[in-house]
Design a protein around this motif. Structure first.
Motif, mmCIF file in Angstrom:
data_model
loop_
_atom_site.group_PDB
_atom_site.id
_atom_site.type_symbol
_atom_site.label_atom_id
_atom_site.label_comp_id
_atom_site.label_asym_id
_atom_site.label_seq_id
_atom_site.Cartn_x
_atom_site.Cartn_y
_atom_site.Cartn_z
ATOM 1 N N ASP A 18 -49.671 31.346 108.484
ATOM 2 C CA ASP A 18 -50.411 30.859 107.329
ATOM 3 C C ASP A 18 -51.898 30.996 107.622
ATOM 4 O O ASP A 18 -52.333 30.823 108.759
ATOM 5 N N ARG A 40 -49.740 32.844 102.825
ATOM 6 C CA ARG A 40 -48.566 32.435 103.593
ATOM 7 C C ARG A 40 -48.271 33.504 104.639
ATOM 8 O O ARG A 40 -48.584 34.679 104.427
ATOM 9 N N ARG A 68 -61.848 30.530 97.578
ATOM 10 C CA ARG A 68 -60.915 30.297 98.679
ATOM 11 C C ARG A 68 -59.516 30.730 98.283
ATOM 12 O O ARG A 68 -59.130 30.591 97.132
ATOM 13 N N ARG A 69 -58.794 31.203 99.258
ATOM 14 C CA ARG A 69 -57.434 31.610 98.962
ATOM 15 C C ARG A 69 -56.549 31.361 100.178
ATOM 16 O O ARG A 69 -56.935 31.639 101.304
ATOM 17 N N ARG A 70 -55.378 30.804 99.907
ATOM 18 C CA ARG A 70 -54.408 30.564 100.976
ATOM 19 C C ARG A 70 -53.450 31.739 101.066
ATOM 20 O O ARG A 70 -53.030 32.268 100.044
ATOM 21 N N GLU A 75 -56.160 31.114 105.737
ATOM 22 C CA GLU A 75 -57.065 30.886 104.613
ATOM 23 C C GLU A 75 -58.213 31.865 104.694
ATOM 24 O O GLU A 75 -58.774 32.097 105.773
#
Lengths: 249, 249
Positions: free
Chosen positions: B117, B54, B50-52, B119
DNA sequence: CGCCCATTTGATCGAAGTCAAGGAACGTGG
DNA sequence: CCACGTTCCTTGACTTCGATCAAATGGGCG
């Protein structure tokens, strides 16, 4: 522009002689079937049917619910979209060895038409789907082709949305040369080739009018970047100049 | 616009509770992984991270030679192409459950950026390719998605090449509503929703300028076709009128 | 409150479209 | 072989839509 490179030559050696399977097919090397051999090729061959298209003829199954798919053997086809009031946009060009159709998808909302006389090798969609289902390698090959076609479409979206008429023409001339003209001895020397499209078709590819295409070509001729020896022939005199015009201002 | 429908709700029943695998994933139903179950899902899960992102952040591997691919979990991303002098064209929008990346293809010549934002669930390209190679069903599912994305891109080529500013705006409003607004009770009643894109981003999708987008919206408001309650909200008052404007003149 | 940003609105300009006419190339049939 | 028709291409004059430049308005938030 779409998919892989064009080869109109016959394969060498014994493949040259027509046999019951696809050994004499001009595009076997580069088409989707190129991934197959032996038994598989024979099986697919049994599902396919050759078909001739006259200039201007559309593939019957495009847009309808019952459909098929095909490999282009010779000639050039256009994939086009139309507005309700008849404006046309060519959204893809199909050269020999290119694949047409969308297995596993319900509808195909575009029209496929031969720009000149052409030959295709058609399959019933359900047959083709059945065949693909047990050949992961071929499904993968088709996926790869489809990604390439998508990237091509996206690049052309940039062209249509953000580039000027002169940029579009420069891009089109270079692209077409790379697709059909092959590569010349000197990387920058003059090259001559025939455009496979009429001015009208070029306009429909580039989202312009015939008049604008014509004027831009004249402008390039006046600037000494190209020459127009007559008919649909073009000579690219200053390839680097054309390249500079194709991207940037 | 791209790929399959959006669902942000949680799956029902026992899947609702987070486990070590993808059972708690908001987009499991609609994403490419939806074709998987049991052992396969666990294996793919081990490959993913998983990666967020911005707002404004680009996916690092886009455009580079070493790359990956991903599923969108939340947020909206843009796929964009740039000219040498910085003009931008958004060539695709990615909503939750959409897939990004091109397994089996060497290069990806576009930039993927989070509009807000977001994910994503990322995979190393080689890992994903290896996984696909032994799952014909999933390769097929990806092929189907890619055909859909291609059709979408081609429809937008018609928009960019041949439609007027007002047609583009009408089309965009309807498309966006259908994608995020879902379907309202009455097929033609007024509906209100927030546009997920700024005016600038809309301009980059439609191949227009901010000013033209703004003016066209005002014009629609004055004509009583839409209302603009403030912020990014839009109310479609006359959906049939909008539909008529979207295709034709 | 005041700053920052996105959006709206206005005035002007220019690139490409539209309308219209003329010319070149090609195939067909006399 | 040439006259004719057709189709495609080029060129010119004018118009228009959307871009550009510039300024004003509004909204959210520290």
């Amino acid at each position: 522009m779409l998919g892989s490179r064009t080869t109109l030559d016959w394969p060498d050696g014994e493949e040259r002689f027509p046999t019951s399977v696809c050994m004499d097919c001009a595009v076997r090397r580069d088409s989707l079937c190129g991934t197959l051999a032996g038994e598989d090729l024979i099986m697919l061959h049994k599902l396919g049917r050759r078909r001739r298209l006259r200039r201007g003829e559309s593939i019957a199954w495009a847009g309808e619910e019952s459909r098929g798919c095909a490999n282009v053997l010779s000639g050039i086809l256009k994939v086009s979209a139309l507005t309700a009031d008849g404006r046309e946009q060519i959204v893809g060009l199909l050269y020999p060895s290119d694949f047409v159709g969308q297995p596993f998808v319900g509808s195909f909302e575009f029209t496929v038409t031969a720009l000149g006389d052409a030959e295709i090798c058609t399959f019933r969609k359900s047959d083709f789907e059945g065949f693909l289902s047990t050949r992961n390698g071929m499904t993968q090959a088709l996926l790869r082709r489809t990604f390439d076609t998508l990237s091509d479409a996206r690049k052309r979206m940039l062209l249509l949305g953000r580039q000027s008429a002169s940029e579009r023409i420069a891009d089109f001339l270079l692209q077409t040369f790379e697709r059909i003209g092959g590569y010349s001895a000197s990387a920058n020397g003059p090259v001559t080739f025939d455009l496979p499209l009429s001015r009208g078709a070029i306009a429909d590819v580039l989202g312009l009018t015939i008049e604008t295409v014509s004027r831009q070509m004249t402008k390039l001729k006046m600037a000494g970047v190209i020459a127009l020896p007559g008919g649909r022939a073009v000579t690219i005199l200053k390839r680097d100049a054309l390249r500079r015009m194709a991207d940037a201002a």
